[in-house]
Design an enzyme around this catalytic site. Structure first.
Site, PDB file in Angstrom:
ATOM      1  N   ASP A  96      -4.612   4.623   8.893  1.00 17.01           N
ATOM      2  CA  ASP A  96      -5.038   3.523   8.041  1.00 17.01           C
ATOM      3  C   ASP A  96      -6.562   3.577   7.890  1.00 17.01           C
ATOM      4  O   ASP A  96      -7.293   3.826   8.838  1.00 17.01           O
ATOM      5  CB  ASP A  96      -4.606   2.177   8.642  1.00 17.01           C
ATOM      6  N   ASN A 100       4.588  -5.538   5.402  1.00 15.31           N
ATOM      7  CA  ASN A 100       4.314  -6.740   4.625  1.00 15.31           C
ATOM      8  C   ASN A 100       4.992  -6.569   3.278  1.00 15.31           C
ATOM      9  O   ASN A 100       4.738  -5.589   2.573  1.00 15.31           O
ATOM     10  CB  ASN A 100       2.797  -6.921   4.454  1.00 15.31           C
ATOM     11  N   GLY A 145       0.955 -10.583   2.570  1.00 18.22           N
ATOM     12  CA  GLY A 145      -0.233  -9.753   2.763  1.00 18.22           C
ATOM     13  C   GLY A 145      -0.110  -8.338   2.231  1.00 18.22           C
ATOM     14  O   GLY A 145      -0.979  -7.514   2.502  1.00 18.22           O
ATOM     15  N   GLN A 146       0.963  -8.046   1.480  1.00 20.74           N
ATOM     16  CA  GLN A 146       1.078  -6.689   0.925  1.00 20.74           C
ATOM     17  C   GLN A 146       0.018  -6.481  -0.152  1.00 20.74           C
ATOM     18  O   GLN A 146      -0.075  -7.269  -1.100  1.00 20.74           O
ATOM     19  CB  GLN A 146       2.477  -6.452   0.330  1.00 20.74           C
ATOM     20  N   SER A 147      -0.771  -5.421   0.002  1.00 23.24           N
ATOM     21  CA  SER A 147      -1.831  -5.142  -0.972  1.00 23.24           C
ATOM     22  C   SER A 147      -1.623  -3.825  -1.701  1.00 23.24           C
ATOM     23  O   SER A 147      -2.268  -3.576  -2.716  1.00 23.24           O
ATOM     24  CB  SER A 147      -3.197  -5.140  -0.277  1.00 23.24           C
ATOM     25  N   HIS A 185       5.376   0.625   2.973  1.00 24.44           N
ATOM     26  CA  HIS A 185       4.704   1.252   4.116  1.00 24.44           C
ATOM     27  C   HIS A 185       4.920   0.411   5.352  1.00 24.44           C
ATOM     28  O   HIS A 185       4.921  -0.812   5.305  1.00 24.44           O
ATOM     29  CB  HIS A 185       3.207   1.445   3.853  1.00 24.44           C
ATOM     30  N   HIS A 227       3.257  -0.354   8.967  1.00 19.66           N
ATOM     31  CA  HIS A 227       2.108  -0.213   9.853  1.00 19.66           C
ATOM     32  C   HIS A 227       2.650   0.048  11.252  1.00 19.66           C
ATOM     33  O   HIS A 227       3.529  -0.684  11.724  1.00 19.66           O
ATOM     34  CB  HIS A 227       1.299  -1.510   9.914  1.00 19.66           C
TER      35      HIS A 227
HETATM   36  P1  5GP Z   1      -0.819  -3.939   3.246  1.00 22.89           P
HETATM   37  O1  5GP Z   1      -1.984  -4.882   3.135  1.00 22.89           O
HETATM   38  O2  5GP Z   1      -0.252  -3.598   1.882  1.00 22.89           O
HETATM   39  O3  5GP Z   1       0.225  -4.360   4.207  1.00 22.89           O
HETATM   40  O4  5GP Z   1      -1.402  -2.607   3.866  1.00 22.89           O
HETATM   41  C1  5GP Z   1      -2.134  -1.685   3.120  1.00 22.89           C
HETATM   42  C2  5GP Z   1      -2.929  -0.867   4.088  1.00 22.89           C
HETATM   43  O5  5GP Z   1      -3.417   0.272   3.415  1.00 22.89           O
HETATM   44  C3  5GP Z   1      -4.146  -1.592   4.674  1.00 22.89           C
HETATM   45  O6  5GP Z   1      -4.030  -1.649   6.080  1.00 22.89           O
HETATM   46  C4  5GP Z   1      -5.330  -0.755   4.198  1.00 22.89           C
HETATM   47  O7  5GP Z   1      -6.334  -0.641   5.182  1.00 22.89           O
HETATM   48  C5  5GP Z   1      -4.684   0.572   3.884  1.00 22.89           C
HETATM   49  N1  5GP Z   1      -5.346   1.311   2.821  1.00 22.89           N
HETATM   50  C6  5GP Z   1      -5.723   0.829   1.616  1.00 22.89           C
HETATM   51  N2  5GP Z   1      -6.249   1.808   0.862  1.00 22.89           N
HETATM   52  C7  5GP Z   1      -6.185   2.937   1.614  1.00 22.89           C
HETATM   53  C8  5GP Z   1      -6.574   4.296   1.376  1.00 22.89           C
HETATM   54  O8  5GP Z   1      -7.079   4.666   0.329  1.00 22.89           O
HETATM   55  N3  5GP Z   1      -6.368   5.184   2.388  1.00 22.89           N
HETATM   56  C9  5GP Z   1      -5.800   4.810   3.583  1.00 22.89           C
HETATM   57  N4  5GP Z   1      -5.645   5.760   4.497  1.00 22.89           N
HETATM   58  N5  5GP Z   1      -5.404   3.541   3.833  1.00 22.89           N
HETATM   59  C10 5GP Z   1      -5.611   2.622   2.859  1.00 22.89           C
END
Ligand code: 5GP
Ligand code: ZN
Length: 113
Positions: free
Chosen positions: A30, A86, A92-94, A99, A101
């Site tokens: 991450d 998420n 909190g999914q971005s 994916h 974690h």
């Molecule tokens: P979410 O917020 O969707 O549950 O998790 C997305 C995750 O992707 C976050 O923990 C964020 O740090 C990670 N992330 C976002 N952009 C990138 C990227 O370009 N490369 C990597 N390795 N991780 C990323």
């Protein structure tokens, strides 16, 4: 999907620190780690979120969990680790590519924030 960040990581259009790969899955560090160990486990197939997974994805979802368990065994996370996904903005999914974690290397609290 060409405009999906994680699909672009799968195709190496965007660099990442890959720690495991097979035909179905990719595991990479991450970018913004929340624990000493924080990797993302993704299917190579574009599935937007867990809520979008179909019956035909059942074996793939099981495979991702086995990848998580094996990663933990091979990276000395015997004290414990957490796997979380998420699903949806409210959770909190971005990034809209499924994916998991995998977090470890520190004590975890419950409930998560
Ligand atoms: P979410 O917020 O969707 O549950 O998790 C997305 C995750 O992707 C976050 O923990 C964020 O740090 C990670 N992330 C976002 N952009 C990138 C990227 O370009 N490369 C990597 N390795 N991780 C990323
Ligand atoms: Zn994607």
């Amino acid at each position: 999907m060409s405009d999906c960040l994680f699909c672009r990581i799968v195709s190496r259009q965007i660099p990442s620190q890959i720690v495991f790969e097979d035909d179905l899955a990719l595991v990479f560090q991450d970018l913004n780690p929340q624990a000493p160990t924080h990797v993302l486990i993704i299917p190579k197939k574009h599935i937007p979120s867990l809520a979008d997974a179909a019956e035909e994805d059942a074996a793939l979802l099981g495979h991702l969990q086995r990848v998580a368990g094996r990663f933990a065994r091979e990276h000395s996370l015997e004290k414990g680790f957490r796997v979380v996904t998420n699903s949806g903005r409210g959770a909190g999914q971005s990034v809209d590519h499924l994916h998991y974690h995998l977090l470890g290397g520190r004590a975890m609290t419950w409930p998560p924030g």
